[in-house]
Design an enzyme around this catalytic site. Structure first.
Site, short mmCIF file in Angstrom:
data_model
loop_
_atom_site.label_atom_id
_atom_site.label_comp_id
_atom_site.label_asym_id
_atom_site.label_seq_id
_atom_site.Cartn_x
_atom_site.Cartn_y
_atom_site.Cartn_z
N SER A 12 57.21 3.83 -52.65
CA SER A 12 58.05 4.10 -53.82
C SER A 12 59.23 5.00 -53.44
O SER A 12 60.40 4.68 -53.69
CB SER A 12 57.18 4.75 -54.90
OG SER A 12 57.95 5.39 -55.86
N LYS A 30 63.43 3.54 -52.46
CA LYS A 30 64.66 3.85 -53.21
C LYS A 30 65.59 4.77 -52.43
O LYS A 30 66.81 4.67 -52.53
CB LYS A 30 64.40 4.32 -54.63
CG LYS A 30 63.56 5.52 -54.83
CD LYS A 30 63.39 5.79 -56.35
CE LYS A 30 62.33 6.83 -56.63
NZ LYS A 30 60.98 6.31 -56.66
N1 URA Z 1 58.17 10.09 -56.62
C1 URA Z 1 58.42 8.77 -56.52
O1 URA Z 1 59.57 8.36 -56.54
N2 URA Z 1 57.41 7.92 -56.39
C2 URA Z 1 56.12 8.33 -56.36
O2 URA Z 1 55.24 7.50 -56.24
C3 URA Z 1 55.85 9.70 -56.48
C4 URA Z 1 56.89 10.58 -56.60
#
Ligand code: URA
Length: 443
Positions: free
Chosen positions: A183, A187
């Protein structure tokens, strides 16, 4: 390929191939694989985990579920920071403009509240008009004009994380190293950075509650960043009590403004300066973290960091009047106090319980489409180590919800432990994790 078979393989502890993970991720983004099967995949992964190679491949596939932004035409080394999530963790709000004011461009793609933790996007959106949902073209324009841009995942950037993040939040599948790594890094790698600083929380209010788990997560994140050619440094930081005094979207934004004016709580200022020092060093505007910290302090003292934040808010459509005059912000219908049950010292403040209480007050989500009340929150009046007298106010809380306003009081009060003697203090910034290993952090 058959989704049920892939879920079964993971459920039984198997290692998924790149094609199997691609089938799941692409199918989800395109709307072919339904949410209930993704929820089952997430839960199977939660229990069975992923190997190091599988996590790296999962991250790569999540990253390429959308566009990877090219910011090479913008001068300077682009550096961002990401936190693994905490309570009262508003650091990105003061940090990003401070680092940008030091001359290091900061492109930041953030998330919403997740589990019991708050999210930068919800805090920014507490500023009326602030638009976190802009096009990639606009994103590039804002960073080239202001040296800073703050947005959320879009349909183009890391769309797999946008959908999966919201689903993990409501299926209790957040606290899982490969899912967190995929995750965060998908990004961050998509946003056009050259280098990254990670704030990996440890303790009661963190997703990783033990130091060892937090180091494992930091090593996974740093390993992925490094393998993508991005200089990545992780800091393990304490999350056993909330950061600062404010927990809740608007009051955290208001506290961030205090930090930008140089008057923030000491723990928020300390963490902001350490992470900022590292970002400024990675952006080659300082030779060491300590020198970077000094640059950050200068731009707070001379007002340039706050000016940068105001410029960003205005550029992204927000009303700066509330930042200049926070007292004009609307108030909650109910404002209540929590008092100390005894004389003594606050020995601990349970950040997990307070994070969950803020959700109940209306400041977070329990369903994907819940609307957040930005005014809802808890304002601490005391922190761990402070002396209190029986009956003295230790916190205030704010909500519009008549159905929980009285019932929640016991829960919030229960988060404060009082003991006769002053508790030992532990360091806020514990250690640094980089490609060379783990070392205790020293200023
Ligand atoms: N921040 C994120 O962007 N993803 C997660 O899974 C945990 C914290």
């Amino acid at each position: 390929m058959n989704v049920v078979e892939i879920i079964k393989k993971k459920r039984d502890g198997g290692k998924l191939s790149s094609d199997e993970m691609k089938f799941i991720i692409d199918g989800y983004v395109k709307g072919i694989v339904p949410e209930y099967q993704i929820a089952a995949f997430l839960m199977a992964t939660f229990f069975r985990g992923m190997t190091k190679d599988e996590t790296a491949e999962f991250t790569r596939l999540m990253l390429h579920s959308g566009d990877v932004i090219d910011l090479s035409s913008i001068p300077g080394i682009k550096v961002d920071k990401h936190s693994t999530g905490g309570v009262g963790d508003k650091i990105s709000l003061p940090l990003a403009p401070i680092v940008a004011a030091c001359g290091v461009p900061v492109p930041m793609i953030s998330g919403r509240g997740l589990g019991h933790t708050g999210g930068t996007l919800d805090k920014l959106e507490a500023i009326p008009g602030f638009n976190t949902n802009i096009t990639i073209e606009e994103y590039k324009k804002v960073i080239s004009e202001i040296g800073l841009v703050m947005i959320g995942q879009t349909k183009e950037i890391a769309p797999a994380d946008k959908k999966m993040y919201a689903l993990r939040d409501v299926t209790s599948t957040v606290e899982c190293i490969p899912l967190i790594a995929g995750s965060i890094m998908s990004k961050k790698l998509a946003e056009g950075i050259d280098a990254l600083v990670l704030d990996v929380k440890t303790g009661r209010g963190a997703f990783m509650q033990t130091y060892e788990q937090s180091v494992e997560l930091a090593q996974a994140l740093v390993g992925i960043g490094t393998s993508f050619g991005k200089e990545t440094i992780g800091f393990i930081t304490d999350m056993n009590q909330p950061l600062g005094y404010a927990i809740g979207n608007w009051i955290e934004t208001a506290e961030s403004v205090e930090c930008l004016r140089g008057n923030g709580p000491s723990d928020v200022m300390e963490l902001t300066y350490v992470l900022g020092g590292a970002m400024v060093m990675l952006g080659r505007k300082a030779n060491t973290v300590n020198e970077g910290i000094e640059r950050c302090k200068e731009v707070v003292q001379n007002g340039k960091a706050f000016e940068k934040f105001l410029a960003l808010v205005e550029r992204q459509g927000g009303e700066t009047a509330y930042l200049l005059h926070p007292d004009r912000y609307p108030r909650s219908v109910f404002q209540k106090e929590i008092t100390a049950s005894d004389d003594g010292f606050i020995s601990s403040i349970d950040s997990l319980e307070l994070g969950l209480s803020v959700i109940a007050l209306g400041g977070g989500r329990t369903k994907v489409d819940d609307i957040i009340d930005p005014k809802a929150g808890i304002l601490l009046k005391k922190k761990a180590g402070d002396r209190v007298k029986r009956g003295e106010v230790v916190a205030e809380y704010f909500t519009d919800r008549s159905d929980i306003v009285d019932a929640i009081k016991t829960r919030i009060a229960g988060a404060f432990s009082i003991k006769a003697s002053k508790p030992d203090t532990s360091p806020l910034v514990i250690s640094v994790v980089d490609k060379n290993g783990v070392t205790p952090f020293r200023y």
